[in-house]
Write a protein that holds these residues in place. Structure first.
Motif, PDB file in Angstrom:
ATOM      1  N   ALA A 151      39.993 -28.297 -19.816  1.00  0.00           N
ATOM      2  CA  ALA A 151      39.481 -27.942 -21.139  1.00  0.00           C
ATOM      3  C   ALA A 151      39.243 -26.441 -21.238  1.00  0.00           C
ATOM      4  N   GLY A 152      38.709 -25.851 -20.166  1.00  0.00           N
ATOM      5  CA  GLY A 152      38.520 -24.405 -20.151  1.00  0.00           C
ATOM      6  C   GLY A 152      39.841 -23.664 -20.206  1.00  0.00           C
ATOM      7  N   VAL A 153      40.850 -24.193 -19.520  1.00  0.00           N
ATOM      8  CA  VAL A 153      42.174 -23.577 -19.527  1.00  0.00           C
ATOM      9  C   VAL A 153      42.761 -23.579 -20.936  1.00  0.00           C
ATOM     10  N   VAL A 154      42.587 -24.677 -21.646  1.00  0.00           N
ATOM     11  CA  VAL A 154      43.106 -24.748 -23.013  1.00  0.00           C
ATOM     12  C   VAL A 154      42.353 -23.786 -23.923  1.00  0.00           C
ATOM     13  N   LYS A 155      41.043 -23.688 -23.736  1.00  0.00           N
ATOM     14  CA  LYS A 155      40.267 -22.726 -24.521  1.00  0.00           C
ATOM     15  C   LYS A 155      40.652 -21.286 -24.177  1.00  0.00           C
ATOM     16  N   ALA A 168      39.147 -35.719 -20.899  1.00  0.00           N
ATOM     17  CA  ALA A 168      38.370 -34.529 -21.230  1.00  0.00           C
ATOM     18  C   ALA A 168      38.947 -33.788 -22.432  1.00  0.00           C
ATOM     19  N   LEU A 169      40.254 -33.697 -22.513  1.00  0.00           N
ATOM     20  CA  LEU A 169      40.865 -32.986 -23.641  1.00  0.00           C
ATOM     21  C   LEU A 169      40.673 -33.748 -24.950  1.00  0.00           C
ATOM     22  N   ILE A 170      40.749 -35.065 -24.888  1.00  0.00           N
ATOM     23  CA  ILE A 170      40.489 -35.855 -26.096  1.00  0.00           C
ATOM     24  C   ILE A 170      39.035 -35.688 -26.530  1.00  0.00           C
ATOM     25  N   ASP A 171      38.104 -35.769 -25.582  1.00  0.00           N
ATOM     26  CA  ASP A 171      36.683 -35.637 -25.915  1.00  0.00           C
ATOM     27  C   ASP A 171      36.354 -34.267 -26.498  1.00  0.00           C
ATOM     28  N   ASN A 172      37.091 -33.238 -26.077  1.00  0.00           N
ATOM     29  CA  ASN A 172      36.838 -31.885 -26.566  1.00  0.00           C
ATOM     30  C   ASN A 172      37.731 -31.502 -27.751  1.00  0.00           C
ATOM     31  N   HIS A 173      38.423 -32.479 -28.307  1.00  0.00           N
ATOM     32  CA  HIS A 173      39.277 -32.261 -29.485  1.00  0.00           C
ATOM     33  C   HIS A 173      40.323 -31.183 -29.239  1.00  0.00           C
ATOM     34  N   LEU A 174      40.908 -31.197 -28.044  1.00  0.00           N
ATOM     35  CA  LEU A 174      41.895 -30.186 -27.661  1.00  0.00           C
ATOM     36  C   LEU A 174      43.260 -30.786 -27.345  1.00  0.00           C
ATOM     37  N   ARG A 175      43.335 -32.117 -27.315  1.00  0.00           N
ATOM     38  CA  ARG A 175      44.537 -32.754 -26.759  1.00  0.00           C
ATOM     39  C   ARG A 175      45.794 -32.459 -27.555  1.00  0.00           C
ATOM     40  N   ASP A 176      45.711 -32.345 -28.867  1.00  0.00           N
ATOM     41  CA  ASP A 176      46.927 -32.254 -29.669  1.00  0.00           C
ATOM     42  C   ASP A 176      47.585 -30.879 -29.627  1.00  0.00           C
ATOM     43  N   ARG A 177      46.933 -29.878 -29.027  1.00  0.00           N
ATOM     44  CA  ARG A 177      47.514 -28.530 -29.036  1.00  0.00           C
ATOM     45  C   ARG A 177      48.037 -28.085 -27.663  1.00  0.00           C
ATOM     46  N   VAL A 178      48.038 -28.966 -26.694  1.00  0.00           N
ATOM     47  CA  VAL A 178      48.476 -28.592 -25.352  1.00  0.00           C
ATOM     48  C   VAL A 178      49.312 -29.711 -24.749  1.00  0.00           C
ATOM     49  N   ARG A 179      50.266 -29.323 -23.924  1.00  0.00           N
ATOM     50  CA  ARG A 179      51.092 -30.295 -23.221  1.00  0.00           C
ATOM     51  C   ARG A 179      50.530 -30.496 -21.819  1.00  0.00           C
ATOM     52  N   ILE A 180      50.432 -31.747 -21.391  1.00  0.00           N
ATOM     53  CA  ILE A 180      50.034 -32.072 -20.019  1.00  0.00           C
ATOM     54  C   ILE A 180      51.301 -32.348 -19.226  1.00  0.00           C
ATOM     55  N   ARG A 181      51.454 -31.622 -18.121  1.00  0.00           N
ATOM     56  CA  ARG A 181      52.589 -31.830 -17.224  1.00  0.00           C
ATOM     57  C   ARG A 181      52.045 -32.343 -15.890  1.00  0.00           C
ATOM     58  N   VAL A 182      52.819 -33.157 -15.205  1.00  0.00           N
ATOM     59  CA  VAL A 182      52.343 -33.737 -13.954  1.00  0.00           C
ATOM     60  C   VAL A 182      53.457 -33.713 -12.915  1.00  0.00           C
ATOM     61  N   ASP A 183      53.070 -33.519 -11.644  1.00  0.00           N
ATOM     62  CA  ASP A 183      54.010 -33.703 -10.543  1.00  0.00           C
ATOM     63  C   ASP A 183      53.308 -34.475  -9.444  1.00  0.00           C
TER      64      ASP A 183
END
Length: 795
Positions: free
Chosen positions: A332-336, A376-391
């Motif tokens: 969440a901090g990274v997205v902010k 965490a991103l959904i709870d902080n209303h940040l999910r729709d503006r960032v892409r989550i990548r996973v490996d």
């Protein structure tokens, strides 16, 4: 002791008192009855086996070591924790899986596939049965990772396959893992890049730099070997303005799943002349990228680095984090901080070059990290503006869909991509003995490499096609429809009491707000921040420089003006690379510059500042010149630049008529600088370039310094006590070095009008007696041997 010190170091703990009781671990696979008694307060998300199963294990091992019919103990068989052992622990990438994937890639690679027909022919080829055989081995394996305990629940009726998003679109979400040229051979590294570019996907060059010749292939329909994702790690190896300018995405590597907290490492025997050239370092010297970025000590520092990168190149910025408890809060901090992508790295990533204690006892499953981040991103209303990548060990389309349902938008493949180009999992990446020529720098072994971009691309298309089939079975027409739909997952019962003791309900809980966005929708305009003064400078200066003119500009500058010069440096580097442009720009500023003044500066640009500058002056500069002069009313003994100046610089000049802060010249690998004082850790991790300090220095000078040189004026005889002598020595400069030193001091006086330089030059013979020449120990020995040779020949 070695193991304890390793953990202390990687966790940032300085004393044993702080280590005791710190609970710097998490528990996977133990029941609450065990955790509450033995590890009270420790995070344990998914539960696991209890006392009875643990007791059975102890008794079984005891019986194996003390068979009733044998009077003396016998040696237990190796469980195969690292290398596959017959009858030992199951390996996700065992011989059957590797052979199946290798056969698949080789069959497709032998077909002559033209670029225009690559996608269609790979999907409709006659050997999809080979991929199905491989996928079945992975998807139907014994429970090995958390997602092996999940089963799919359809969201609706089966969708006709021809209505599902095409594989050609799905593969654009794929990327290769951050494997550097150095850990991989040139041939293997370029093959992965070319394969991903054929698909419109992304290869990640890793933190080791990239040959500039590859940048020129960018955009070619075939033979495009430019890696779209370029890492910015703590080591800053090979991070030049040209490197940054040719990225479609810049990835800040904060952590990696295979060995979190340890940074990257390349053994010295893999640092060939070629690798040393690309990384701006010395051949044969082990390269360590320490865990902390020296320009990231807070979320604000991360935001500054993101800002810097978005000035030099308007590309997306991703931040690579490791799966652990609380990673969602960090995300969440990274997205902010205005990142575009949050990359969650799972514990089973890595190319096999990690030490055994790191591979087996570090990091957490990617499933936990993605679920935590998604929540965490959904709870902080940040999910729709960032892409989550996973490996983390991805190999099949089913695994891609499982990750999507847990909340991931994009998917990164490491070892599987290497297998597709010929890796046979010898697990000797660190030894430089890779027989297929993939993880080696030895020419004779590199000659064995047989991988092709078409073979790798075909593998990824098969993965995407399998994902389509899974989506169709769930009632989805696209990955977007599936992302975040955790209600389409449930834990399956295996009949194995140990596997069934794991409780995955914590990662399968849907968000409290059912209407909240669960996937990336669109970026926010604030994620494209600009430096007003930096853009004005580029607008005013770039065209004259391009036209071959010599332009001089003047501007006032304030503390809010950050990364000034980065946009101009990136634009010129994109056009001219490491060559000087036809024109020049001299820009004079007055005032107090904000952070990253002159970052990513390149040839043809001179920045002169009358005033002072904040942290990170000249960070990653590759050319040009920065001059900082105190204002006319300065009281004297000024500190004119902040901390971490010249971080990762590969060229250019810096002259400061005053002192600088801590970590001056950290990871400098080519710049020349003259300053009049520096704080602690000066020249830390330096691999090239020249630093002259005409004043006092702090402690720990030269720590980790393996290249370059420093001259320190030390009339108070304090340097020797403040020198970190592990890798460097201080000698009095010889006649040749004194000539170089004097020229730099004269140049400093000419450009800055420095009073200290004038005083030193007034009686140079006396002044020179108070200088120390700090050099890496090996270079000192070479100089001494050369001097002895000259004496012997003259005699």
């Amino acid at each position: 002791e070695e193991g304890t010190l390793k953990i202390l170091s990687k966790m940032g703990i300085s004393t044993v008192d702080s280590y005791r009781g710190a609970q710097i671990f998490e528990v996977v696979g133990l029941a609450p009855e065990v955790v509450d008694l033995c590890f009270s307060g420790t995070v344990s998300t998914v539960g696991g086996i209890g006392w009875e199963a643990l007791g059975d294990d102890v008794l079984a091992r005891h019986a194996g070591a003390w068979p009733p019919e044998v009077p003396t103990p016998v040696q237990l068989e190796s469980p195969g924790y690292y290398r596959v052992r017959k009858g030992g622990e199951y390996h996700g990438k065992g011989k059957e899986v590797v052979d199946a994937l290798t056969d698949l890639a080789l069959v497709k690679a032998t077909e002559e596939m033209a670029a225009a027909h690559l996608l269609q022919r790979a999907i409709t080829g006659a050997r999809y049965d080979l991929y199905e055989r491989f996928a079945a081995l992975v998807n139907e394996r014994p429970p090995t990772e958390l997602h092996d305990l999940l089963e799919l629940v359809p969201a609706g009726p089966v969708v006709p396959l021809d209505e599902v998003e095409p594989a050609a679109d799905i593969v654009t979400r794929f990327s290769t893992g951050a494997m550097s040229h150095g850990s991989l051979s040139k041939e293997a590294h370029e093959t992965l890049a070319e394969a991903m570019n054929l698909l419109g996907a992304r290869s990640n060059c890793g933190e080791g730099g990239e040959d500039p010749s590859r940048f020129r292939t960018r955009g070619l329909p075939r033979g495009d070997k430019n890696s779209k994702v370029k890492q910015i790690a703590s080591g800053r190896f090979g991070v030049t303005p040209e490197y940054v300018a040719h990225a479609d995405e810049l990835q800040i590597k904060v952590a990696q799943g295979s060995k979190p907290g340890e940074g990257g490492q390349l053994p010295g025997h893999k640092v060939s002349d070629e690798i040393a050239r690309l990384r701006h370092t010395q051949p044969g010297v082990t390269l360590i990228s320490p865990p902390p970025h020296h320009d990231i000590y807070s979320i604000e520092d991360l935001a500054q680095l993101i800002f810097d990168l978005k000035q030099v190149n308007g590309a997306d910025v991703s931040v690579k984090l490791v799966a652990e408890d609380g990673v969602g809060t960090v995300a969440a901090g990274v997205v902010k901080a205005l990142a575009d992508v949050v990359h969650i790295s799972g514990a089973n990533g890595g190319t096999g070059a990690s030490p055994l204690s790191s591979i087996k006892h570090a990091g957490m499953p990617w499933e936990l990290g993605v679920a935590d981040t998604q929540g965490a991103l959904i709870d902080n209303h940040l999910r729709d503006r960032v892409r989550i990548r996973v490996d983390g060990g991805f190999m099949t389309g089913r695994q891609v869909v499982l990750a999507a349902l847990l909340g991931a938008d994009e998917y990164s493949f490491g070892t599987a991509a290497m297998i597709a180009e010929g890796c046979i999992m010898l697990r000797a990446c660190h030894r430089d003995t890779c027989k297929p020529g993939i993880a080696t720098q030895r020419p004779n072994l590199r000659a064995n490499f047989t991988g092709t971009p078409e073979g790798v691309a075909a593998y990824f298309l098969y993965v995407a096609d399998e994902a389509r089939r899974v989506l169709a079975s769930l009632g989805f027409r696209s990955l977007d429809e599936a992302i975040g739909r955790v209600e389409c997952l449930r834990q399956r019962r295996t009949g194995d009491a140990r596997a069934d003791s794991v409780d995955l309900s914590p990662i399968l809980a849907p968000p409290a707000d059912a209407a909240a966005p669960r996937r990336f929708v669109a970026g926010d305009p604030i994620q494209k921040p600009r430096s007003t003064l930096g853009d004005a400078l580029m607008s005013d200066a770039f065209r004259p420089v391009w036209d071959g003119a010599d332009v001089e500009l003047r501007y006032p500058i304030a503390n809010a003006d950050r990364a000034v010069g980065a946009a101009l440096g990136g634009a010129i580097a994109l056009e001219y690379g490491e060559r000087p442009p036809t024109g020049t720009a001299t820009i004079r500023f007055t005032g107090s510059a904000g952070q990253s003044f002159g970052a990513f500066l390149t040839h043809g640009i001179e920045l002169e500042l009358v005033g002072e500058a904040n942290d990170y002056v000249g960070k990653a500069m590759g050319g040009g010149r920065i001059v900082i002069i105190p204002p006319p009313d300065d009281a004297g003994d000024a500190v004119l630049a902040g901390n971490t100046c010249l971080y990762g610089a590969t060229g250019g000049d810096l002259f400061v008529a005053g002192a600088t802060g801590e970590r001056f010249g950290v990871r400098n690998s080519g710049a020349t600088a003259v300053v009049e004082g520096a704080g602690d850790h000066c020249c830390e991790y330096m691999t090239g370039g020249t630093v002259v300090v005409l004043g006092s220095v702090g402690y720990n000078l030269g720590a980790g310094m393996t290249g370059g040189q420093a001259f320190v004026w030390d009339p108070g005889a304090q340097l020797i006590a403040r020198l970190n002598a592990a890798l460097v020595e201080a000698e009095r400069p010889d006649a040749e070095s004194q000539e170089e030193l004097r020229w730099l001091v004269e140049r400093h006086h000419e450009l800055t009008g420095s009073r200290r330089a004038a005083e030193l030059l007034k009686d140079w013979e006396t002044s020179a007696e108070h200088f120390w020449h700090v050099l890496p120990i090996d270079r000192v020995r070479r100089i001494e041997q050369g001097g002895a040779g000259r004496v012997a020949s003259s005699a």
